[in-house]
Design a protein around this motif. Structure first.
Motif, PDB file in Angstrom:
ATOM      1  N   ARG A 286       0.807  -1.223   0.000  1.00  0.00           N
ATOM      2  CA  ARG A 286       0.000   0.000   0.000  1.00  0.00           C
ATOM      3  C   ARG A 286       0.839   1.272   0.000  1.00  0.00           C
ATOM      4  O   ARG A 286       0.542   2.227  -0.716  1.00  0.00           O
ATOM      5  CB  ARG A 286      -0.925  -0.003   1.220  1.00  0.00           C
ATOM      6  CG  ARG A 286      -1.887   1.168   1.272  1.00  0.00           C
ATOM      7  CD  ARG A 286      -2.692   1.152   2.572  1.00  0.00           C
ATOM      8  NE  ARG A 286      -3.460  -0.080   2.683  1.00  0.00           N
ATOM      9  CZ  ARG A 286      -4.650  -0.255   2.108  1.00  0.00           C
ATOM     10  NH1 ARG A 286      -5.183   0.707   1.379  1.00  0.00           N
ATOM     11  NH2 ARG A 286      -5.295  -1.393   2.250  1.00  0.00           N
ATOM     12  N   GLU A 287       1.927   1.300   0.781  1.00  0.00           N
ATOM     13  CA  GLU A 287       2.703   2.534   0.922  1.00  0.00           C
ATOM     14  C   GLU A 287       3.489   2.890  -0.339  1.00  0.00           C
ATOM     15  O   GLU A 287       3.918   4.034  -0.500  1.00  0.00           O
ATOM     16  CB  GLU A 287       3.651   2.430   2.109  1.00  0.00           C
ATOM     17  CG  GLU A 287       4.734   1.359   1.988  1.00  0.00           C
ATOM     18  CD  GLU A 287       4.273   0.004   2.484  1.00  0.00           C
ATOM     19  OE1 GLU A 287       5.128  -0.881   2.653  1.00  0.00           O
ATOM     20  OE2 GLU A 287       3.042  -0.177   2.707  1.00  0.00           O
ATOM     21  N   ARG A 288       3.674   1.933  -1.243  1.00  0.00           N
ATOM     22  CA  ARG A 288       4.420   2.201  -2.471  1.00  0.00           C
ATOM     23  C   ARG A 288       3.531   2.213  -3.709  1.00  0.00           C
ATOM     24  O   ARG A 288       3.990   2.517  -4.804  1.00  0.00           O
ATOM     25  CB  ARG A 288       5.521   1.141  -2.664  1.00  0.00           C
ATOM     26  CG  ARG A 288       6.576   1.141  -1.587  1.00  0.00           C
ATOM     27  CD  ARG A 288       7.669   0.116  -1.879  1.00  0.00           C
ATOM     28  NE  ARG A 288       8.335   0.389  -3.143  1.00  0.00           N
ATOM     29  CZ  ARG A 288       9.277  -0.397  -3.676  1.00  0.00           C
ATOM     30  NH1 ARG A 288       9.631  -1.504  -3.040  1.00  0.00           N
ATOM     31  NH2 ARG A 288       9.846  -0.099  -4.821  1.00  0.00           N
TER      32      ARG A 288
ATOM     33  N   VAL B 222       1.855   3.665  -9.395  1.00  0.00           N
ATOM     34  CA  VAL B 222       0.786   4.008 -10.338  1.00  0.00           C
ATOM     35  C   VAL B 222       1.099   5.342 -11.029  1.00  0.00           C
ATOM     36  O   VAL B 222       0.801   5.527 -12.215  1.00  0.00           O
ATOM     37  CB  VAL B 222      -0.573   4.066  -9.615  1.00  0.00           C
ATOM     38  CG1 VAL B 222      -1.644   4.643 -10.533  1.00  0.00           C
ATOM     39  CG2 VAL B 222      -0.975   2.668  -9.172  1.00  0.00           C
ATOM     40  N   GLY B 223       1.721   6.272 -10.306  1.00  0.00           N
ATOM     41  CA  GLY B 223       2.110   7.541 -10.916  1.00  0.00           C
ATOM     42  C   GLY B 223       3.115   7.342 -12.042  1.00  0.00           C
ATOM     43  O   GLY B 223       3.027   7.985 -13.094  1.00  0.00           O
ATOM     44  N   VAL B 224       4.072   6.448 -11.835  1.00  0.00           N
ATOM     45  CA  VAL B 224       5.038   6.129 -12.893  1.00  0.00           C
ATOM     46  C   VAL B 224       4.319   5.494 -14.081  1.00  0.00           C
ATOM     47  O   VAL B 224       4.580   5.831 -15.245  1.00  0.00           O
ATOM     48  CB  VAL B 224       6.130   5.180 -12.353  1.00  0.00           C
ATOM     49  CG1 VAL B 224       7.033   4.710 -13.488  1.00  0.00           C
ATOM     50  CG2 VAL B 224       6.960   5.881 -11.279  1.00  0.00           C
ATOM     51  N   TRP B 225       3.397   4.571 -13.796  1.00  0.00           N
ATOM     52  CA  TRP B 225       2.620   3.928 -14.864  1.00  0.00           C
ATOM     53  C   TRP B 225       1.872   4.973 -15.695  1.00  0.00           C
ATOM     54  O   TRP B 225       1.883   4.926 -16.929  1.00  0.00           O
ATOM     55  CB  TRP B 225       1.636   2.943 -14.246  1.00  0.00           C
ATOM     56  CG  TRP B 225       0.818   2.151 -15.219  1.00  0.00           C
ATOM     57  CD1 TRP B 225       1.086   0.914 -15.701  1.00  0.00           C
ATOM     58  CD2 TRP B 225      -0.420   2.555 -15.837  1.00  0.00           C
ATOM     59  NE1 TRP B 225       0.094   0.505 -16.569  1.00  0.00           N
ATOM     60  CE2 TRP B 225      -0.833   1.500 -16.675  1.00  0.00           C
ATOM     61  CE3 TRP B 225      -1.207   3.694 -15.754  1.00  0.00           C
ATOM     62  CZ2 TRP B 225      -2.006   1.563 -17.423  1.00  0.00           C
ATOM     63  CZ3 TRP B 225      -2.366   3.758 -16.516  1.00  0.00           C
ATOM     64  CH2 TRP B 225      -2.758   2.696 -17.333  1.00  0.00           C
ATOM     65  N   ALA B 226       1.231   5.913 -15.016  1.00  0.00           N
ATOM     66  CA  ALA B 226       0.454   6.937 -15.719  1.00  0.00           C
ATOM     67  C   ALA B 226       1.358   7.824 -16.569  1.00  0.00           C
ATOM     68  O   ALA B 226       0.999   8.220 -17.688  1.00  0.00           O
ATOM     69  CB  ALA B 226      -0.325   7.774 -14.707  1.00  0.00           C
TER      70      ALA B 226
ATOM     71  N   ASP C 162     -15.866  -6.162 -11.147  1.00  0.00           N
ATOM     72  CA  ASP C 162     -14.660  -6.922 -11.433  1.00  0.00           C
ATOM     73  C   ASP C 162     -14.536  -7.228 -12.917  1.00  0.00           C
ATOM     74  O   ASP C 162     -13.432  -7.261 -13.456  1.00  0.00           O
ATOM     75  CB  ASP C 162     -14.651  -8.224 -10.635  1.00  0.00           C
ATOM     76  CG  ASP C 162     -14.404  -7.982  -9.157  1.00  0.00           C
ATOM     77  OD1 ASP C 162     -13.860  -6.909  -8.851  1.00  0.00           O
ATOM     78  OD2 ASP C 162     -14.767  -8.839  -8.346  1.00  0.00           O
ATOM     79  N   ALA C 163     -15.652  -7.486 -13.581  1.00  0.00           N
ATOM     80  CA  ALA C 163     -15.592  -7.778 -15.013  1.00  0.00           C
ATOM     81  C   ALA C 163     -15.292  -6.540 -15.821  1.00  0.00           C
ATOM     82  O   ALA C 163     -14.636  -6.605 -16.847  1.00  0.00           O
ATOM     83  CB  ALA C 163     -16.924  -8.380 -15.469  1.00  0.00           C
ATOM     84  N   ALA C 164     -15.780  -5.389 -15.361  1.00  0.00           N
ATOM     85  CA  ALA C 164     -15.611  -4.166 -16.137  1.00  0.00           C
ATOM     86  C   ALA C 164     -14.289  -3.493 -15.870  1.00  0.00           C
ATOM     87  O   ALA C 164     -13.710  -2.891 -16.762  1.00  0.00           O
ATOM     88  CB  ALA C 164     -16.758  -3.196 -15.823  1.00  0.00           C
ATOM     89  N   ALA C 165     -13.776  -3.560 -14.657  1.00  0.00           N
ATOM     90  CA  ALA C 165     -12.626  -2.739 -14.279  1.00  0.00           C
ATOM     91  C   ALA C 165     -11.327  -3.349 -14.750  1.00  0.00           C
ATOM     92  O   ALA C 165     -10.670  -4.084 -14.051  1.00  0.00           O
ATOM     93  CB  ALA C 165     -12.598  -2.564 -12.767  1.00  0.00           C
ATOM     94  N   ALA C 166     -10.960  -3.056 -15.963  1.00  0.00           N
ATOM     95  CA  ALA C 166      -9.695  -3.552 -16.475  1.00  0.00           C
ATOM     96  C   ALA C 166      -8.527  -2.825 -15.831  1.00  0.00           C
ATOM     97  O   ALA C 166      -7.412  -3.318 -15.808  1.00  0.00           O
ATOM     98  CB  ALA C 166      -9.645  -3.363 -17.988  1.00  0.00           C
ATOM     99  N   PHE C 167      -8.788  -1.647 -15.337  1.00  0.00           N
ATOM    100  CA  PHE C 167      -7.743  -0.865 -14.708  1.00  0.00           C
ATOM    101  C   PHE C 167      -8.166  -0.481 -13.309  1.00  0.00           C
ATOM    102  O   PHE C 167      -9.339  -0.370 -13.011  1.00  0.00           O
ATOM    103  CB  PHE C 167      -7.451   0.424 -15.485  1.00  0.00           C
ATOM    104  CG  PHE C 167      -7.195   0.188 -16.917  1.00  0.00           C
ATOM    105  CD1 PHE C 167      -6.261  -0.741 -17.307  1.00  0.00           C
ATOM    106  CD2 PHE C 167      -7.903   0.876 -17.873  1.00  0.00           C
ATOM    107  CE1 PHE C 167      -6.022  -0.971 -18.631  1.00  0.00           C
ATOM    108  CE2 PHE C 167      -7.665   0.635 -19.202  1.00  0.00           C
ATOM    109  CZ  PHE C 167      -6.717  -0.281 -19.581  1.00  0.00           C
ATOM    110  N   ASP C 168      -7.186  -0.183 -12.470  1.00  0.00           N
ATOM    111  CA  ASP C 168      -7.471   0.193 -11.091  1.00  0.00           C
ATOM    112  C   ASP C 168      -6.466   1.233 -10.637  1.00  0.00           C
ATOM    113  O   ASP C 168      -5.280   1.003 -10.658  1.00  0.00           O
ATOM    114  CB  ASP C 168      -7.376  -1.031 -10.188  1.00  0.00           C
ATOM    115  CG  ASP C 168      -7.535  -0.675  -8.733  1.00  0.00           C
ATOM    116  OD1 ASP C 168      -6.509  -0.542  -8.064  1.00  0.00           O
ATOM    117  OD2 ASP C 168      -8.684  -0.538  -8.287  1.00  0.00           O
ATOM    118  N   GLY C 169      -6.981   2.382 -10.269  1.00  0.00           N
ATOM    119  CA  GLY C 169      -6.118   3.392  -9.676  1.00  0.00           C
ATOM    120  C   GLY C 169      -5.418   4.300 -10.649  1.00  0.00           C
ATOM    121  O   GLY C 169      -4.481   4.975 -10.287  1.00  0.00           O
ATOM    122  N   ASN C 170      -5.808   4.368 -11.903  1.00  0.00           N
ATOM    123  CA  ASN C 170      -5.125   5.239 -12.869  1.00  0.00           C
ATOM    124  C   ASN C 170      -5.315   6.696 -12.505  1.00  0.00           C
ATOM    125  O   ASN C 170      -6.412   7.141 -12.326  1.00  0.00           O
ATOM    126  CB  ASN C 170      -5.689   4.985 -14.265  1.00  0.00           C
ATOM    127  CG  ASN C 170      -4.997   5.817 -15.309  1.00  0.00           C
ATOM    128  OD1 ASN C 170      -3.889   6.300 -15.100  1.00  0.00           O
ATOM    129  ND2 ASN C 170      -5.633   5.955 -16.465  1.00  0.00           N
TER     130      ASN C 170
END
Length: 541
Positions: A157-159, A164-168, A533-541
């Protein structure tokens, strides 16, 4: 499932098992320890591989047209086949990865992408190239959602927020990097080198995935909405096919109108099905919420204009202005000089003047940039191009953040994965539709405005009518007349993009006029959560 293990069970003791097979602290419950930095690098390489492929081939369109004799319509298909399949399969592919394993989805997707890229350099047929781009789109649809869900399901959680910021950041920069990298490759090699680079990147990402990425899945999640997925893919396919082929058959031709009608009927059927199935890919009721609808429309039409513009401007710079591939790629970089700083300061601007004013101002700037670009001629100075690109980038930077915030803030925590999925689906679908519509406007106007002297042989006339890329190699006067007709088509295409973003500005202004989202009803939240769960291909973008 797309929510991470730690989020799904926040009170689970460290090291305890969670439903998706991960420890509560984000590490794999069994096997070797997870090297989080390596996981982040590998998933970002995979992400950059599939995102850059959306834009990189635009730089190579003139040389592709010369080698394959592709018409303007076929050039649209070569670019848009990838974006269409990518967007259409994004939600079901993400759900499959969540259900059967994200690492497995990454490996299969990278294998498909790499195989398609490896075959592409050996073809000289536009039709074969279109088919291979569809294959690449299938691989990309499996890869992209698995990258982020792997990060959120693996990092503690802490990282997680930093990762996710790097991913974005990688997701945002890869399209521009793809254009620039292709320009560099084309200075020394042919358009086939762009696909060779795709093979190398896919192989590197697959090797890294095999070596460093742990697997995670939610085998007990809801069943995949296969019927909804099939209907949506068929509807989008019919719609985009009819739009791209309209210049060939006529906008009012029976084939075009029939195809558009079938597409609309299928998409209406998709909405009806999603309203009545227990585990929908995407609950249409969410779009009755003003903030959610406003953010979705804004993202969709921003990228409609952006990717459509890139498709047209790269051909203009090389075939009309005579720039090299590298110079053409560098010429559009000033757009990022507006986009990056504006995106960084957009949250502060939105906090000061309100999300509605910030988003509308951004969309107005995009519209103004498209209008300026529509005034560019064959001999226009570069500063006029700059005067259109910079406000366009500035506007996208201002409009994207509040649009995404409007989507996510309108939903409760349990549905944040759905919000992120819709945000990214809107971007990919907007790009596919933008290339189809603006490319079709360009092609239709080019055909209608191309008037060659009577002395030009009829065989050359037909070749010149197919595309500027073909006409440019026919010599004068055919090439000169073709450049004029192309510029006319470019004007119409850019004005079409301006109309789209102007409509988005009006829609956002009306939908966000209350300034606050409505509360989620219990029935709405419960129904949407069944399919989250079926719809959310992404999480936290």
């Amino acid at each position: 499932m797309t929510t991470s293990a730690a989020e799904a069970a926040p009170d689970t003791p460290a090291g305890a098992m969670t439903p998706d097979g991960l420890a509560a602290d984000g590490l794999a419950a069994a096997g070797p320890p997870v090297h989080h930095t390596r996981v982040l690098v590998v998933t970002c390489v995979a992400l950059a591989t599939v995102i850059s492929a959306m834009s990189s081939l635009n730089v190579a369109l003139p040389s592709i047209a010369a080698d394959t004799h592709a018409s303007q319509t076929r050039l649209s298909w070569i670019i848009d086949a990838y974006s269409l399949v990518f967007a259409a399969l994004l939600l079901p592919a993400g759900a499959l990865g969540d259900r059967f394993g994200r690492r497995r989805a990454l490996l299969i997707g990278l294998l498909i992408f790499g195989a398609g890229s490896a075959a592409a350099p050996f073809t000289s047929s536009a039709t074969a190239l279109i088919g291979l781009r569809c294959v690449l789109g299938l691989g990309a649809a499996l890869v992209m959602p698995a990258t982020l869900s792997t990060i959120t399901g693996t990092f503690p959680r802490e990282r997680r927020a930093a990762a996710v910021g790097v991913w974005a950041a990688v997701a945002g920069a890869s399209a521009v990097v793809g254009v620039l990298t292709s320009g560099l490759l084309l200075e020394a090699w042919s358009w086939r080198s762009v696909f060779v680079l795709g093979v190398i990147l896919a192989a590197a990402a697959a090797l890294g995935t095999w070596r460093f990425v742990p697997d995670s899945a939610d085998p007990d999640g809801p069943r995949l909405d296969v019927v909804g997925a099939v209907i949506s893919v068929a509807g989008l396919g019919a719609l985009v096919y009819s739009i791209i082929e309209a210049p060939e058959h006529g906008w009012l031709g029976a084939a075009t109108l029939t195809g558009l009608g079938i597409g609309v009927v299928l998409l209406v059927g998709f909405v009806a099905w999603e309203l009545h199935t227990r585990a929908p890919l995407l609950d249409p009721r969410l779009f009755t919420r003003p903030a959610f609808a406003a953010g979705t429309v804004s993202i969709l039409l921003q990228f409609f204009a952006f990717f459509g513009m890139i498709f047209v401007i790269m051909q203009y710079l090389q075939l009309v202005r005579g720039d090299s591939a590298l110079v053409a790629a560098v010429s559009v970089l000033p757009m990022t000089a507006g986009l990056i700083p504006a995106a960084r300061f957009a949250p502060k601007v939105a906090a000061a003047v309100g999300a509605r004013a910030c988003c509308v101002a951004g969309l107005v700037l995009i519209t103004a940039g498209m209008v300026v670009l529509s005034r560019i001629g064959q001999d226009s100075p570069y500063w006029l191009l700059l005067a259109g690109l910079y406000p366009l980038g500035l506007g996208m930077g201002l409009a994207m953040t509040p649009a995404t915030t409007a989507i996510t803030d309108s939903l409760p925590p349990a549905l944040q994965g759905v919000g992120s999925a819709v945000n990214d689906l809107s971007r990919e679908l907007g790009g596919a539709l933008g290339i189809a519509v603006l490319g079709s406007l360009l092609s239709a106007t080019y055909r209608n405005h191309l008037a060659l002297p009577a002395a030009v042989p009829s065989a050359l006339v037909e070749k010149a009518r197919s595309s500027l890329g073909v006409a440019a190699h026919l010599g004068e006067p055919a090439a000169s007349h073709a450049r004029t007709a192309f510029v006319d088509g470019m004007h119409v295409a850019f004005l079409g993009g301006a109309v789209a973003t102007a409509v988005a500005a009006v829609a956002v202004a009306l939908l966000l006029r209350t300034g606050r989202p409505a509360a989620v009803t219990e029935a709405e939240a419960a129904h949407a959560a069944d399919g989250a769960d079926a719809a959310a291909a992404f999480d936290g973008n």
